[in-house]
Motif scaffolding. Structure first.
Motif, PDB file in Angstrom:
ATOM      1  N   LEU A   8       0.830  -1.207   0.000  1.00 17.34           N
ATOM      2  CA  LEU A   8       0.000   0.000   0.000  1.00 17.34           C
ATOM      3  C   LEU A   8       0.863   1.255   0.000  1.00 17.34           C
ATOM      4  CD1 LEU A   8      -2.729   1.429   0.192  1.00 17.34           C
ATOM      5  CD2 LEU A   8      -2.632   1.111   2.679  1.00 17.34           C
ATOM      6  N   ARG A   9       1.912   1.261   0.807  1.00 21.37           N
ATOM      7  CA  ARG A   9       2.799   2.433   0.861  1.00 21.37           C
ATOM      8  C   ARG A   9       3.491   2.646  -0.481  1.00 21.37           C
ATOM      9  NH1 ARG A   9       8.217   3.184   2.133  1.00 21.37           N
ATOM     10  NH2 ARG A   9       8.721   5.217   3.064  1.00 21.37           N
ATOM     11  N   ALA A  12       0.795   3.924  -2.963  1.00 21.91           N
ATOM     12  CA  ALA A  12       0.311   5.257  -2.600  1.00 21.91           C
ATOM     13  C   ALA A  12       1.350   6.332  -2.897  1.00 21.91           C
ATOM     14  CB  ALA A  12      -0.071   5.287  -1.120  1.00 21.91           C
ATOM     15  N   LEU A  16       0.879   9.347  -5.500  1.00 22.17           N
ATOM     16  CA  LEU A  16       1.057  10.733  -5.037  1.00 22.17           C
ATOM     17  C   LEU A  16       2.086  11.461  -5.889  1.00 22.17           C
ATOM     18  CD1 LEU A  16       0.286  12.825  -2.873  1.00 22.17           C
ATOM     19  CD2 LEU A  16       2.168  11.939  -1.475  1.00 22.17           C
ATOM     20  N   VAL A  68      -3.530   7.532 -10.908  1.00 23.67           N
ATOM     21  CA  VAL A  68      -3.647   6.141 -10.453  1.00 23.67           C
ATOM     22  C   VAL A  68      -3.031   5.201 -11.484  1.00 23.67           C
ATOM     23  CG1 VAL A  68      -5.238   4.301  -9.802  1.00 23.67           C
ATOM     24  CG2 VAL A  68      -5.702   6.649  -9.095  1.00 23.67           C
ATOM     25  N   ALA A 102      -3.460  -2.872  -2.623  1.00 24.71           N
ATOM     26  CA  ALA A 102      -3.278  -1.536  -3.206  1.00 24.71           C
ATOM     27  C   ALA A 102      -4.580  -0.751  -3.297  1.00 24.71           C
ATOM     28  CB  ALA A 102      -2.658  -1.667  -4.601  1.00 24.71           C
ATOM     29  N   ALA A 105      -5.400   2.886  -1.682  1.00 28.15           N
ATOM     30  CA  ALA A 105      -4.784   4.069  -2.301  1.00 28.15           C
ATOM     31  C   ALA A 105      -5.667   4.592  -3.425  1.00 28.15           C
ATOM     32  CB  ALA A 105      -3.397   3.719  -2.831  1.00 28.15           C
ATOM     33  N   ALA A 108      -8.818   6.216  -2.003  1.00 25.41           N
ATOM     34  CA  ALA A 108      -8.555   7.572  -1.511  1.00 25.41           C
ATOM     35  C   ALA A 108      -8.615   8.582  -2.645  1.00 25.41           C
ATOM     36  CB  ALA A 108      -7.186   7.621  -0.820  1.00 25.41           C
TER      37      ALA A 108
END
Length: 353
Positions: A8-9, A12, A16, A68, A102, A105, A108
């Motif tokens: 996920l990190r 994300a 970003l 994305v 995932a 992310a 969001a």
């Protein structure tokens, strides 16, 4: 760090980063056109920053799905290129579980995109118009041009310079019956919004019936409450994309300049469009299963990128067809998301095999 948190990190941060780059590019392209005028008005750096901030919600909507897609592609390329996927699959992690890791992310991004378009932009658009007009160089006052629009079954012509949308000038209302026949014409120099409807000042009216026409005048008439100041702002001061709330009011008898199909499509797309972020993640996911020791990796990246861009083109084309009434609003809003989601899911299932 747990595996789910690591994936996920990774996803994300790349989403970003892609969003920051895309927004920067879009802002630069937008500012290239208006910066000379901002400088001529003496607004300086503060004016440039204010313009960029007020334009940001619309740019977020443009950048969100591509962010994305790009972030997902880079993240899954790293996992596959570093053979981390091999270790995950050896420990029993399926491609479906990888996508699920995932997914927050992308969710969001969906929430941010929806909030930017439906909650923030309807406030920043009028604010930008108001600020832009207020800082314009002095010029000879010009009479505002009237616009024609529909309010329920009525046809209305009016003008305004009020950026709050709470007053109208030179109002002319043509009232019609269910068969579309003219039953009354009302003329008023001014109309002001108040709770319960629009107050027409000293209106003159002409009523038509089988016996002929009769005219008269009143001190005041309260006209429909379905047409709100927000609708005036949308009609006269040019929101790029109307909010779902404005579209709903237009279909319920509020102000409308376009066919009902436009507003019905906009209502459907208010839900379908932000979901593009989830579809982009699904289209990027097959890259995680590619072998980057051969040409397969490059092929998968090209295919994912091409599918994402094709989705944007198809979605925009269908939206235009729906707004014009060529196809139903439901098909216009949901065909591209469902078809490309199915394609992405099918590719993932076949590769997981």
């Amino acid at each position: 760090m747990r595996l789910g948190g690591y994936v996920l990190r990774l996803v994300a941060l790349r989403i970003l980063g892609a969003a920051a780059i895309l927004l920067a590019v879009l802002q630069i392209l937008d500012l290239l056109e208006v910066t000379p005028e901002i400088v001529e008005r003496g607004l300086g750096l503060a004016g440039i920053v204010q313009y960029a901030a007020l334009r940001l919600p619309r740019l977020i909507d443009q950048a969100a799905p591509l962010a994305v897609l790009a972030g997902g592609i880079f993240a899954f390329m790293k996992l596959a290129g570093d053979s981390e996927i091999v270790a995950m699959r050896a420990s029993g992690v399926s491609a479906y579980k990888l996508v699920a890791m995932a997914l927050p992310a992308a969710l969001a991004v969906v929430v941010i995109d929806f909030a930017a378009v439906e909650l923030v932009a309807p406030r920043t658009d009028p604010a930008l118009q108001s600020w832009w007009r207020a800082t314009a160089p002095p010029a000879p006052a010009a009479d505002p041009k009237p616009k024609a629009f529909r309010v329920g079954g009525d046809v209305v012509s009016a003008a305004t310079t009020d950026l709050t949308g709470r007053s109208l000038k030179d109002v002319r209302i043509y009232r019609r019956d269910a068969g579309g026949r003219l039953t009354e014409r009302i003329d008023a120099a001014n109309a002001t919004w108040a709770p319960g409807g629009w107050r027409l000042a000293n209106p003159r009216f002409v009523r038509f019936n089988a016996a002929g026409a009769s005219s008269g005048q009143a001190a005041t008439i309260t006209w429909t409450a379905a047409f709100e100041p927000a609708d005036v702002q949308s009609l006269f001061f040019g929101e790029q994309t109307i909010s779902a709330a404005s579209a709903g009011r237009a279909l319920a008898g509020g102000g409308a300049q376009r066919p009902d199909s436009y507003y019905a499509t906009r209502l459907q797309r208010s839900i379908a469009s932000p979901l593009g972020g989830l579809i982009m993640l699904l289209l990027a996911a097959p890259i995680a299963l590619a072998s980057f020791r051969s040409s397969q990796g490059a092929m998968f990246v090209t295919a994912s990128l091409g599918a994402g861009l094709m989705f944007l083109v198809a979605d925009g084309l269908l939206a235009a067809l729906g707004e014009s009434g060529a196809v139903s609003p439901l098909l216009a809003a949901w065909t591209a998301p469902l078809v490309f989601a199915a394609l992405g899911a099918t590719a993932l299932i076949q590769l997981e095999g």
